[in-house]
Design a protein around this motif. Sequence first.
Motif, PDB file in Angstrom:
ATOM      1  N   LYS A  39       5.986   5.968   5.068  1.00 56.19           N
ATOM      2  CA  LYS A  39       4.817   5.773   4.202  1.00 56.19           C
ATOM      3  C   LYS A  39       5.301   5.754   2.757  1.00 56.19           C
ATOM      4  CE  LYS A  39      -0.020   7.219   4.056  1.00 56.19           C
ATOM      5  NZ  LYS A  39      -0.481   6.001   4.733  1.00 56.19           N
ATOM      6  N   LEU A  40       5.357   4.578   2.183  1.00 53.58           N
ATOM      7  CA  LEU A  40       5.867   4.388   0.832  1.00 53.58           C
ATOM      8  C   LEU A  40       4.724   3.977  -0.094  1.00 53.58           C
ATOM      9  CD1 LEU A  40       9.053   2.294   1.755  1.00 53.58           C
ATOM     10  CD2 LEU A  40       8.823   4.785   1.653  1.00 53.58           C
ATOM     11  N   LYS A  41       4.551   4.729  -1.147  1.00 52.39           N
ATOM     12  CA  LYS A  41       3.452   4.450  -2.070  1.00 52.39           C
ATOM     13  C   LYS A  41       3.976   4.243  -3.491  1.00 52.39           C
ATOM     14  CE  LYS A  41      -0.234   6.965   0.331  1.00 52.39           C
ATOM     15  NZ  LYS A  41      -1.289   8.006   0.188  1.00 52.39           N
ATOM     16  N   LEU A  42       3.250   3.396  -4.222  1.00 51.70           N
ATOM     17  CA  LEU A  42       3.539   3.181  -5.643  1.00 51.70           C
ATOM     18  C   LEU A  42       2.267   3.443  -6.443  1.00 51.70           C
ATOM     19  CD1 LEU A  42       5.714  -0.054  -5.982  1.00 51.70           C
ATOM     20  CD2 LEU A  42       6.394   2.278  -6.512  1.00 51.70           C
ATOM     21  N   PHE A  43       2.404   4.238  -7.487  1.00 55.19           N
ATOM     22  CA  PHE A  43       1.299   4.486  -8.403  1.00 55.19           C
ATOM     23  C   PHE A  43       1.739   3.990  -9.787  1.00 55.19           C
ATOM     24  CE2 PHE A  43       1.172   7.622  -5.067  1.00 55.19           C
ATOM     25  CZ  PHE A  43      -0.162   7.720  -4.716  1.00 55.19           C
ATOM     26  N   PHE A  44       1.092   2.911 -10.244  1.00 57.56           N
ATOM     27  CA  PHE A  44       1.359   2.372 -11.578  1.00 57.56           C
ATOM     28  C   PHE A  44       0.364   3.013 -12.543  1.00 57.56           C
ATOM     29  CE2 PHE A  44       2.843  -0.813  -8.597  1.00 57.56           C
ATOM     30  CZ  PHE A  44       4.029  -1.274  -9.150  1.00 57.56           C
TER      31      PHE A  44
END
Length: 204
Positions: A39-44
């Motif tokens: 589970k890979l997440k990105l928060f910009f």
Amino acid sequence: MKTYLLSILDKFKHFDEKLDATALICSRPWEIFNGGGDKLKLFFKQDKTLIYSDNGVVTYGTWDYEPVSHSVIYSISGTSLLLHPYYYDNEIFALQQDGLNKYLILIDGQNIASYKQLENISDRISNRISGLLEDEKKREKEEQRIANEKQKQEAEKIWQSQKGEILSLNHKYREFQMLWIIPALLAIVFIGILVWGGGGECHV
């Protein structure tokens, strides 16, 4: 972060560069398609902070958007990538790696369960393309119908505004024709009388 070859994207770009890319990137927590169970997440973040979560293990980085070249630059763990927003449909956001036909594929977190395989993404984009092409055909057909209707209305408007003059000219033309037809008919009758009259004389 892994980028992928996706042939359907090589044939079709769908990203409106009038969109506010910064607002779009920051609009939600994106999950990175990786073809596995991680589970890979990105928060910009608006302050240009980038938060990368790998199964809950967080790494901080930075990101920026360059509007002139429509490019996203992100840096994390000593690696920086230059990416171009390439495809967006509210569930999938694909960014092309500069100079390569490879894409970082971000999925709306609420819809990640629908995209376990790369084929699921390809099918989604293919269906989206078909729908857009069909919409384009309908739009062109409707524009042609409107253009034809407008042309018809303009012709009717011209006819209504010039009908009297056209009919008057037509009447005068008919009168002009009669001025020639009547003398011509009289001449034919006169010649006929002369010919038949001359042919009926008796010679001894």
